[in-house]
Design an enzyme around this catalytic site. Structure first.
Site, PDB file in Angstrom:
ATOM      1  N   LYS A  23      36.597  48.549  12.521  1.00 21.83           N
ATOM      2  CA  LYS A  23      37.886  48.238  13.169  1.00 21.83           C
ATOM      3  C   LYS A  23      38.761  49.487  13.215  1.00 21.83           C
ATOM      4  O   LYS A  23      39.878  49.536  12.700  1.00 21.83           O
ATOM      5  CB  LYS A  23      38.613  47.108  12.454  1.00 21.83           C
ATOM      6  CG  LYS A  23      37.804  45.843  12.373  1.00 21.83           C
ATOM      7  CD  LYS A  23      38.470  44.680  13.038  1.00 21.83           C
ATOM      8  CE  LYS A  23      37.592  43.459  13.094  1.00 21.83           C
ATOM      9  NZ  LYS A  23      36.689  43.199  11.992  1.00 21.83           N
ATOM     10  N   THR A  82      40.408  62.059  13.457  1.00 26.35           N
ATOM     11  CA  THR A  82      39.943  61.184  12.372  1.00 26.35           C
ATOM     12  C   THR A  82      38.808  60.267  12.864  1.00 26.35           C
ATOM     13  O   THR A  82      37.808  60.079  12.174  1.00 26.35           O
ATOM     14  CB  THR A  82      41.120  60.346  11.832  1.00 26.35           C
ATOM     15  OG1 THR A  82      42.220  61.220  11.626  1.00 26.35           O
ATOM     16  CG2 THR A  82      40.767  59.647  10.542  1.00 26.35           C
ATOM     17  N   ASP A  85      42.880  54.977  14.929  1.00 24.00           N
ATOM     18  CA  ASP A  85      43.387  56.236  14.381  1.00 24.00           C
ATOM     19  C   ASP A  85      43.461  57.309  15.475  1.00 24.00           C
ATOM     20  O   ASP A  85      43.144  57.032  16.631  1.00 24.00           O
ATOM     21  CB  ASP A  85      42.486  56.698  13.219  1.00 24.00           C
ATOM     22  CG  ASP A  85      43.300  57.292  12.079  1.00 24.00           C
ATOM     23  OD1 ASP A  85      44.186  58.129  12.368  1.00 24.00           O
ATOM     24  OD2 ASP A  85      43.053  56.939  10.916  1.00 24.00           O
ATOM     25  N   ILE A  86      43.855  58.507  15.090  1.00 27.14           N
ATOM     26  CA  ILE A  86      43.909  59.613  16.051  1.00 27.14           C
ATOM     27  C   ILE A  86      42.489  60.140  16.302  1.00 27.14           C
ATOM     28  O   ILE A  86      41.573  59.877  15.515  1.00 27.14           O
ATOM     29  CB  ILE A  86      44.822  60.756  15.552  1.00 27.14           C
ATOM     30  CG1 ILE A  86      44.307  61.307  14.211  1.00 27.14           C
ATOM     31  CG2 ILE A  86      46.260  60.269  15.447  1.00 27.14           C
ATOM     32  CD1 ILE A  86      44.935  62.637  13.809  1.00 27.14           C
ATOM     33  N   GLY A 108      33.408  34.135  14.769  1.00 28.82           N
ATOM     34  CA  GLY A 108      34.211  32.927  14.595  1.00 28.82           C
ATOM     35  C   GLY A 108      33.373  31.670  14.676  1.00 28.82           C
ATOM     36  O   GLY A 108      33.905  30.563  14.674  1.00 28.82           O
ATOM     37  N   GLY A 166      31.018  28.817  13.205  1.00 26.46           N
ATOM     38  CA  GLY A 166      30.749  28.210  11.894  1.00 26.46           C
ATOM     39  C   GLY A 166      31.987  28.177  11.026  1.00 26.46           C
ATOM     40  O   GLY A 166      32.894  27.378  11.274  1.00 26.46           O
ATOM     41  N   ALA A 167      32.067  29.056  10.027  1.00 27.43           N
ATOM     42  CA  ALA A 167      33.142  29.016   9.032  1.00 27.43           C
ATOM     43  C   ALA A 167      34.541  29.015   9.663  1.00 27.43           C
ATOM     44  O   ALA A 167      35.456  28.369   9.158  1.00 27.43           O
ATOM     45  CB  ALA A 167      32.997  30.186   8.065  1.00 27.43           C
TER      46      ALA A 167
HETATM   47  P1  XMP Z   1      32.315  34.685   9.320  1.00 28.10           P
HETATM   48  O1  XMP Z   1      31.989  34.631   7.873  1.00 28.10           O
HETATM   49  O2  XMP Z   1      33.664  34.150   9.674  1.00 28.10           O
HETATM   50  O3  XMP Z   1      32.336  36.269   9.642  1.00 28.10           O
HETATM   51  O4  XMP Z   1      31.233  34.120  10.211  1.00 28.10           O
HETATM   52  C1  XMP Z   1      32.805  36.813  10.829  1.00 28.10           C
HETATM   53  C2  XMP Z   1      32.658  38.294  10.810  1.00 28.10           C
HETATM   54  O5  XMP Z   1      33.221  38.824  11.978  1.00 28.10           O
HETATM   55  C3  XMP Z   1      34.394  39.563  11.675  1.00 28.10           C
HETATM   56  N1  XMP Z   1      35.411  39.062  12.563  1.00 28.10           N
HETATM   57  C4  XMP Z   1      35.948  39.750  13.537  1.00 28.10           C
HETATM   58  N2  XMP Z   1      35.725  40.974  13.915  1.00 28.10           N
HETATM   59  N3  XMP Z   1      37.309  40.686  15.634  1.00 28.10           N
HETATM   60  C5  XMP Z   1      36.423  41.449  14.986  1.00 28.10           C
HETATM   61  O6  XMP Z   1      36.243  42.621  15.348  1.00 28.10           O
HETATM   62  C6  XMP Z   1      37.553  39.424  15.305  1.00 28.10           C
HETATM   63  O7  XMP Z   1      38.328  38.735  15.924  1.00 28.10           O
HETATM   64  C7  XMP Z   1      36.837  38.944  14.187  1.00 28.10           C
HETATM   65  N4  XMP Z   1      36.830  37.754  13.608  1.00 28.10           N
HETATM   66  C8  XMP Z   1      35.939  37.856  12.589  1.00 28.10           C
HETATM   67  C9  XMP Z   1      34.734  39.323  10.242  1.00 28.10           C
HETATM   68  O8  XMP Z   1      35.314  40.457   9.646  1.00 28.10           O
HETATM   69  C10 XMP Z   1      33.379  39.004   9.670  1.00 28.10           C
HETATM   70  O9  XMP Z   1      32.668  40.206   9.398  1.00 28.10           O
END
Ligand code: XMP
Length: 206
Positions: free
Chosen positions: A61, A68, A64-65, A164, A166-167
């Site tokens: 995620k 970096t 940054d500049i 997004g 499942g959990a």
């Molecule tokens: P779970 O356990 O929720 O894990 O199935 C989801 C994984 O995805 C990442 N995650 C995101 N990454 N934008 C992202 O770049 C998002 O909106 C987002 N939502 C979840 C989360 O960090 C985990 O690794």
């Protein structure tokens, strides 16, 4: 059928991370490695997972500049990552020296708070991603209707990766129908008693 599943390997325990990654290998397209695994195991986890022979996404995620970003991405690509995830809100300029075909931009996040600041800018982020010619964008499986909209905005050539499932409440088949190319799944697989079976079940549900 090619699996659309990307395993989010958010495990801080090194042994368990390797064990889960190996066990789900037949059922996944690739792996996403985020800070929990990198901080738990060191950046060599990227090379170890890459050695399984599938695509690896470093979910850092980035925001940054340019200097970096370049220093960080050199490290993760040298370790074996095929793609890196960065935020779009920085604008395109800091990414100018990074190969767009290795870049995945977050255009809308899956958590409820994304509605506050990110969602109002998603259309502009998509337009920028298209101009940059990035490999992929991240769009929320928790809002399949937004995935359809994002597909329209980015066009047919950019991959849509949806976390997004499942959990967090999203459904794999729904988000793929809405236009996603890949689903990113973490806890539903790695917290299951049998991660391989959990991944296989998701595939069967499609
Ligand atoms: P779970 O356990 O929720 O894990 O199935 C989801 C994984 O995805 C990442 N995650 C995101 N990454 N934008 C992202 O770049 C998002 O909106 C987002 N939502 C979840 C989360 O960090 C985990 O690794």
């Amino acid at each position: 059928m090619k699996s659309p599943i990307i395993l989010a390997l958010d495990l801080t325990d090194h042994e368990k991370a390797i064990q889960v990654a190996e066990s789900v290998k037949p059922h996944v397209w690739g792996y996403k490695i985020n800070w929990p695994a990198i901080l738990g195991s060191g950046k060599t986890i990227i090379s170890e997972i890459k050695a399984l022979g599938k695509p690896v996404i470093a979910d850092l995620k980035l925001a940054d500049i340019d200097n970096t970003l370049n220093l960080i991405t050199e490290q993760v690509f040298a370790a074996g990552a095929d793609y890196v995830i960065g935020h779009a809100f920085t604008g395109s300029e800091p990414y100018s020296q990074i190969d767009p075909k290795k870049l995945i931009l977050v255009v809308e996040m899956s958590h409820p708070g994304a509605i506050q600041f990110i969602q109002p800018l998603t259309e502009q982020f998509c337009s920028m991603a298209k101009t940059m010619g990035v490999w992929g964008v991240i769009a929320p499986a928790t809002r399949p209707e937004r995935v359809s909209q994002i597909r329209e905005w980015v066009g047919p050539d950019i991959k849509i990766l949806s976390p997004g499932v499942g959990a967090q409440g999203g459904t794999a088949s729904e988000v793929l129908k809405a236009g996603a190319d890949f689903i990113i799944v973490g806890r539903t697989i790695y917290n299951s008693e049998d991660p391989s079976e959990a991944a296989s079940k998701i595939l069967q549900s499609l």
